[in-house]
Design an enzyme around this catalytic site. Structure first.
Site, short mmCIF file in Angstrom:
data_model
loop_
_atom_site.label_atom_id
_atom_site.label_comp_id
_atom_site.label_asym_id
_atom_site.label_seq_id
_atom_site.Cartn_x
_atom_site.Cartn_y
_atom_site.Cartn_z
N LYS A 223 0.86 -1.18 0.00
CA LYS A 223 0.00 0.00 0.00
C LYS A 223 0.90 1.23 0.00
O LYS A 223 1.71 1.43 0.91
CB LYS A 223 -0.91 -0.02 1.23
CG LYS A 223 -1.77 1.23 1.32
CD LYS A 223 -2.77 1.15 2.45
CE LYS A 223 -3.56 2.44 2.56
NZ LYS A 223 -4.51 2.40 3.67
N ARG B 37 -10.46 10.04 1.95
CA ARG B 37 -10.29 10.73 3.24
C ARG B 37 -11.35 11.81 3.42
O ARG B 37 -11.76 12.10 4.53
CB ARG B 37 -8.87 11.29 3.35
CG ARG B 37 -7.84 10.17 3.45
CD ARG B 37 -6.41 10.68 3.46
NE ARG B 37 -5.45 9.57 3.32
CZ ARG B 37 -4.15 9.74 3.10
NH1 ARG B 37 -3.66 10.96 3.01
NH2 ARG B 37 -3.36 8.69 2.98
N LYS C 230 1.57 9.92 5.84
CA LYS C 230 1.64 8.49 6.16
C LYS C 230 2.90 7.83 5.59
O LYS C 230 2.97 6.61 5.46
CB LYS C 230 0.36 7.80 5.67
CG LYS C 230 -0.91 8.33 6.35
CD LYS C 230 -2.14 7.46 6.05
CE LYS C 230 -3.36 7.94 6.87
NZ LYS C 230 -4.53 7.05 6.68
N GLU D 107 7.30 -6.96 0.84
CA GLU D 107 6.14 -6.80 1.72
C GLU D 107 5.14 -7.95 1.55
O GLU D 107 4.62 -8.47 2.53
CB GLU D 107 5.44 -5.46 1.46
CG GLU D 107 6.16 -4.24 2.03
CD GLU D 107 5.96 -4.08 3.54
OE1 GLU D 107 5.36 -4.96 4.17
OE2 GLU D 107 6.40 -3.04 4.08
N LYS E 291 -2.12 -1.49 -3.89
CA LYS E 291 -3.00 -0.34 -3.82
C LYS E 291 -2.19 0.94 -3.89
O LYS E 291 -1.22 1.04 -3.16
CB LYS E 291 -3.78 -0.41 -2.50
CG LYS E 291 -4.63 0.79 -2.21
CD LYS E 291 -5.24 0.64 -0.85
CE LYS E 291 -6.02 1.90 -0.54
NZ LYS E 291 -6.48 1.93 0.82
N SER F 290 -10.09 5.67 -4.63
CA SER F 290 -11.01 6.79 -4.80
C SER F 290 -10.52 7.80 -5.83
O SER F 290 -11.31 8.33 -6.62
CB SER F 290 -11.23 7.47 -3.45
OG SER F 290 -9.99 7.88 -2.89
N TYR G 209 -15.04 1.33 -6.98
CA TYR G 209 -16.30 2.03 -6.75
C TYR G 209 -17.19 1.96 -7.98
O TYR G 209 -18.34 2.39 -7.94
CB TYR G 209 -16.01 3.49 -6.35
CG TYR G 209 -15.14 3.57 -5.11
CD1 TYR G 209 -15.69 3.41 -3.85
CD2 TYR G 209 -13.75 3.73 -5.22
CE1 TYR G 209 -14.89 3.43 -2.71
CE2 TYR G 209 -12.94 3.76 -4.09
CZ TYR G 209 -13.52 3.61 -2.84
OH TYR G 209 -12.73 3.63 -1.73
C1 PBG Z 1 -7.02 3.63 5.50
C2 PBG Z 1 -7.51 3.38 4.12
C3 PBG Z 1 -7.37 4.30 3.09
C4 PBG Z 1 -7.99 3.74 1.98
C5 PBG Z 1 -8.48 2.47 2.34
N1 PBG Z 1 -8.16 2.26 3.69
C6 PBG Z 1 -6.80 5.66 3.08
C7 PBG Z 1 -5.52 5.93 3.71
O1 PBG Z 1 -4.64 5.07 3.86
O2 PBG Z 1 -5.32 7.10 4.08
C8 PBG Z 1 -8.07 4.42 0.67
C9 PBG Z 1 -9.06 3.89 -0.31
C10 PBG Z 1 -9.37 4.80 -1.44
O3 PBG Z 1 -8.74 5.86 -1.63
O4 PBG Z 1 -10.29 4.46 -2.19
N2 PBG Z 1 -6.74 2.62 6.33
#
Ligand code: PBG
Length: 331
Positions: free
Chosen positions: A204, A214, A226, A242, A257, A283, A322
């Protein structure tokens, strides 16, 4: 020489023969997208009959559990095997240690119970991470500007157990703490949930493509970013490291991701592992396609179909998107 003979070149290899009409194109097609490949992410908010738009994700809503159930039912009826749930909590329910995440009567737990009692065959995937519940907006315990790894592990394990108790089929740690898959596996097994699977967000990335998510959750970090736990977008070999660690720790499915900007990573992971590979078309990928379509600059259905087939072609066995309902409908 007349122009006619000049054009009669001797070509033995003519790849266009395999594209000459739709039926031959179907015969030689290497990758198929079906509703069974899709997982629908859903945002749940407290209340009844509530459908709150998300500005940066047109067409996606924060749904109260009753409406979420309806949407999940449509998804399942269209052949989508699974949903992934994300709770939206008010600031007042958040604290430093994500205490609300283990409330057996919490919003997420109630939603899972509702789904599993109404649509038992639907696979319910829950997110394991502190951020929806954290007053700091981080995925781990925040102290003096640092994200503490090991103190977060017990919280994640307890959260996963609480979700399993509510009926989650698969828990999906998205926090990127080191050792969390092992800690969650141990926690689940000690509580008798050997059958609950782990879909690990293994690779990720620290991505700006999560912006609209968010917004949806009001979960942006209150300070810092992050980057000390999510991966550097410049790295691909590290993604393989990982996923191998997560498999060693007990992951049943590994995930990359975001998806579309990371097709090389999906491909590298696919060739390195035997477990199923998931990809999360996040997203920001949704927002990009949707915005261009709304401006009339892109044909939404065609572009989305192409995005998803590319993600599958790269090696993903399943895709969180989505667009899942739209695509399943069009298939
Ligand atoms: C957080 C989480 C995130 C997403 C899924 N789980 C955002 C982040 O790490 O800040 C993002 C999913 C998306 O953008 O569609 N645990």
């Amino acid at each position: 020489m007349n122009s006619n003979t000049k054009s009669r070149v001797k070509l033995v290899q003519r790849p266009r023969r395999n594209r000459k009409n739709d039926s031959v194109r179907r015969l030689v097609r290497e990758t198929l997208l079906t509703p069974s490949d899709l997982i629908l992410p859903l945002f749940v908010v407290e209340g009844t009959d509530k459908q709150i738009p998300i500005q940066s994700m047109p067409g996606v809503f924060r749904l109260s559990p009753d409406l979420l159930l309806e949407q999940a039912r449509s998804a399942y009826t269209l052949g989508i095997p699974a949903v992934a749930l994300f709770p939206v909590l008010p600031e007042s329910a958040k604290d430093r240690f994500a205490t609300e995440s283990t409330n057996s009567d919490g919003l997420l737990q109630r939603t899972v119970r509702g789904l599993k009692s109404q649509i038992p065959e639907l696979t319910v995937i829950t997110d394991v991470a502190m951020d929806p519940y954290s007053s700091d907006g981080h995925d781990g315990v925040f102290k003096d500007g640092q994200i503490l790894n090991d103190p977060t592990l017990d919280i994640l394990a307890a959260m996963a157990v609480s979700q399993a108790e509510a009926g989650a089929d698969i828990v999906a740690p998205s926090d990127m703490m080191d050792g969390r898959v092992r800690s969650i596996r141990d926690g689940l097994d000690q509580s008798g949930f050997e059958g609950v699977g782990i879909l690990a967000y293994s690779a990720k990335y620290a991505s700006a493509f999560y912006g609209p998510f968010r917004d949806a959750l009001d979960s942006a970090p209150k300070s810092g970013d992050k980057k000390t736990y999510q991966m550097d977008p410049a790295n691909a070999r590290e993604a393989v490291r990982e996923v191998l660690l997560d498999i060693e720790e007990g992951a049943d499915i590994v995930m990359v991701k975001p998806a579309l900007p990371y097709l090389d990573v999906i491909s590298a992971v696919r060739s390195a592992v035997q477990v199923p590979v998931a990809a999360y078309s996040v997203s920001g990928e949704y927002a990009m396609a949707k915005a261009a379509a709304q401006l009339g600059w892109l044909d939404e259905d065609a572009v989305v179909g192409e995005m998803l087939i590319a993600i599958k072609r790269a090696g993903a066995d399943m895709i969180l998107t989505y667009f899942a309902l739209d695509i399943a409908q069009s298939l």
